[in-house]
Design an enzyme around this catalytic site. Structure first.
Site, PDB file in Angstrom:
ATOM      1  N   GLN A 223      -0.508   6.923  -7.213  1.00  0.00           N
ATOM      2  CA  GLN A 223       0.108   7.941  -6.657  1.00  0.00           C
ATOM      3  C   GLN A 223       1.474   7.804  -6.047  1.00  0.00           C
ATOM      4  O   GLN A 223       1.392   6.902  -5.064  1.00  0.00           O
ATOM      5  CB  GLN A 223      -0.836   8.798  -5.569  1.00  0.00           C
TER       6      GLN A 223
ATOM      7  N   SER B  60       4.670   9.017  -1.335  1.00  0.00           N
ATOM      8  CA  SER B  60       5.411   8.781  -0.152  1.00  0.00           C
ATOM      9  C   SER B  60       6.699   8.000  -0.190  1.00  0.00           C
ATOM     10  O   SER B  60       6.835   7.439  -1.402  1.00  0.00           O
ATOM     11  CB  SER B  60       4.485   7.756   0.747  1.00  0.00           C
TER      12      SER B  60
ATOM     13  N   SER C 175      -0.436   2.934  -3.727  1.00  0.00           N
ATOM     14  CA  SER C 175      -1.596   1.918  -4.017  1.00  0.00           C
ATOM     15  C   SER C 175      -1.978   1.440  -5.170  1.00  0.00           C
ATOM     16  O   SER C 175      -1.922   2.359  -6.231  1.00  0.00           O
ATOM     17  CB  SER C 175      -3.012   2.862  -3.259  1.00  0.00           C
TER      18      SER C 175
ATOM     19  N   GLU D  33      -7.817  15.353  -2.330  1.00  0.00           N
ATOM     20  CA  GLU D  33      -7.721  14.008  -1.720  1.00  0.00           C
ATOM     21  C   GLU D  33      -8.583  14.203  -0.410  1.00  0.00           C
ATOM     22  O   GLU D  33      -9.359  13.118  -0.194  1.00  0.00           O
ATOM     23  CB  GLU D  33      -6.429  13.530  -1.661  1.00  0.00           C
TER      24      GLU D  33
ATOM     25  N   ASN E 131      -4.758  11.915  10.558  1.00  0.00           N
ATOM     26  CA  ASN E 131      -5.486  13.007  11.117  1.00  0.00           C
ATOM     27  C   ASN E 131      -4.874  13.697  12.239  1.00  0.00           C
ATOM     28  O   ASN E 131      -5.244  14.990  12.617  1.00  0.00           O
ATOM     29  CB  ASN E 131      -6.546  12.225  11.971  1.00  0.00           C
ATOM     30  N   GLU E 132      -3.727  13.221  12.758  1.00  0.00           N
ATOM     31  CA  GLU E 132      -2.947  14.217  13.756  1.00  0.00           C
ATOM     32  C   GLU E 132      -2.507  15.447  12.683  1.00  0.00           C
ATOM     33  O   GLU E 132      -2.551  16.652  13.178  1.00  0.00           O
ATOM     34  CB  GLU E 132      -1.541  13.503  14.223  1.00  0.00           C
TER      35      GLU E 132
END
Ligand SMILES: Cc1cc2nc3c(=O)[nH]c(=O)nc-3n(C[C@H](O)[C@H](O)[C@H](O)COP(=O)(O)OP(=O)(O)OC[C@H]3O[C@@H](n4cnc5c(N)ncnc54)[C@H](O)[C@@H]3O)c2cc1C
Length: 386
Positions: A125, A128, A160, A244, A367-368
């Site tokens: 993927q 980023s 990754s 995802e 998570n934010e």
């Protein structure tokens, strides 16, 4: 929701269990973050695929069993209970494939899915960038129109397994002057060994190249490798992101198996009264997550979209995973510091699993950010200050 499994579902489960009993390697494969382990895991994918177990929920035409989400969940429970190897094809199978089912062409599905199912083409993927993580829409890598396709340039990071993978999928800015940053993006697939691609591995603390940076210098991609409409890639990307965070990345089978191992460890280590509640919480948490996922699957099968609920899922499994591993390490005491090679049975794998669990609140969207989505889209709270 009816939680009784039909005789046909139970027969499916029994067939999966028998196959896994006969085929799961007796010794764990080497880490898939090494060249040797990556090759061994590709071999395992091919073995699964030979009997149509690598992508059970896909249509048979692409290598699956067309068996639906509930049987996929049953298969995953059996898979993790059997201690079967980690899935090297996960980025492709869990992220790109659902995107192609929703937004790809029939030609793309027929060309891309069967080799993915057999582990012959492993996907990374490439989303980023150094300045675009949570704020993905600020990405700067570009796609420039050329005869019969596009030229990709720019830099991607934290990809990754890209050190060993074959191809990648990502978003590129194809229209530089749009009023909003998430407009004018195109979703493309490219070859990691194409001219103009440099893959630079990033070592983890343990030295294994779990990630890579990708440098792209006018890499040619034909039109057939654009997913969805050029310039409308954000919509396609949001469908990948939902997958995802939602059902497919972390199936409950994995946590049921881990909670079972934790309970076994607690018994083996003398049933310590101080950790009893935390072990019980882990077992209850795995079961709750299983039921939540079955409920989400049945809503999905009734035609509902998963939507922002996948953010609830993501926050839950990532925080649960850390708590479970912390409990295991507390039970192990100083033994938790030992390398896996020096440990036996139920003691193995916890330290490495703990280190990986710490990344859970970061990858697949931090998570934010998930909490912002839950606050705004599920609870209807006002937008926070950005
Ligand atoms: C194990 C692992 C595997 C990964 N694999 C891949 C991969 O295969 N492919 C890929 O493309 N990427 C991958 N990533 C990258 C991952 O997607 C990003 O790390 C993630 O999206 C966060 O982006 P960032 O690192 O740039 O942090 P930033 O976006 O810079 O965030 C830093 C901190 O600020 C917080 N923050 C930022 N904006 C806000 C906001 N608006 N409100 C509240 N808080 C905010 C974040 O939550 C975080 O805590 C992986 C990461 C990890 C850890």
């Amino acid at each position: 929701m009816d939680l009784t499994h039909s005789p046909a579902d139970q027969a499916f489960r029994a067939e999966a269990r028998a196959w896994l009993d006969a085929h799961v390697p007796a010794r764990p494969l080497p880490s898939l973050e090494t060249a040797e382990g990556f090759a061994a895991h590709r071999g395992w994918e091919a073995e699964l695929a030979a009997d149509h177990w690598s992508v059970v929920s896909w249509p048979a035409a692409y290598g699956g069993r067309d068996c639906g989400l509930v049987r996929w969940l049953l298969f995953e429970e059996e898979y993790y209970a059997a201690g079967a190897p980690g899935r090297v094809g996960q980025n492709g199978v869990s992220l790109l494939a659902p995107t192609l089912f929703d937004h790809g062409t029939e030609e793309q599905r027929a060309r891309i899915l069967p080799p993915m199912a057999r582990g012959e083409v492993v996907w990374a993927q490439a989303w980023s960038e150094p300045e675009a993580g949570s704020d993905l829409a600020s990405l700067r890598s570009r796609a420039v129109r050329t005869d019969g396709g596009w030229l990709l340039s720019g830099q991607k990071t934290w990809s990754s397994r890209a050190a060993f993978a074959d191809r990648a999928f990502g978003l590129f800015r194809s229209e530089p002057d749009t009023p909003k940053p998430h407009q004018g993006l195109t979703y493309l697939m490219f070859d990691l060994r194409a001219p103009g691609v440099t893959v630079r591995p990033i070592g983890r603390l343990d030295g294994k190249p779990a990630f890579a940076e990708l440098f792209l210098d006018e890499v040619f991609v034909p039109d057939e490798d654009v997913i969805g409409e050029p310039g409308r890639g954000w919509r396609v990307a949001m469908s990948t992101a939902g997958n995802e965070r939602g059902l497919t990345l972390r199936s409950p089978g994995r946590f049921l198996a881990s909670a079972g191992r934790l309970a076994a460890l607690w018994h083996e280590r003398g049933r310590d009264p101080f950790t009893r509640d935390r072990v019980a919480d882990a077992v209850i948490g795995a079961r709750a997550y299983q039921l939540f996922t079955y409920a989400a699957a049945s809503r999905f099968l009734d035609g509902e979209a998963l939507g922002p609920e996948s953010s609830l899922n993501k926050v839950f499994w990532s925080e649960y995973d850390i708590a479970l591993h912390e409990t295991a390490l507390d039970l192990l005491g100083v033994d938790g510091e030992l390398a896996d090679g020096e440990l036996a049975g139920a003691d193995r794998g916890w330290a490495e699993g703990y280190v990986f669990s710490l990344a859970g609140p970061i990858y697949a969207g931090t998570n934010e950010i998930q909490r912002d989505i839950i606050a705004e889209r599920l609870l209807g709270l006002p937008k926070g200050r950005r």
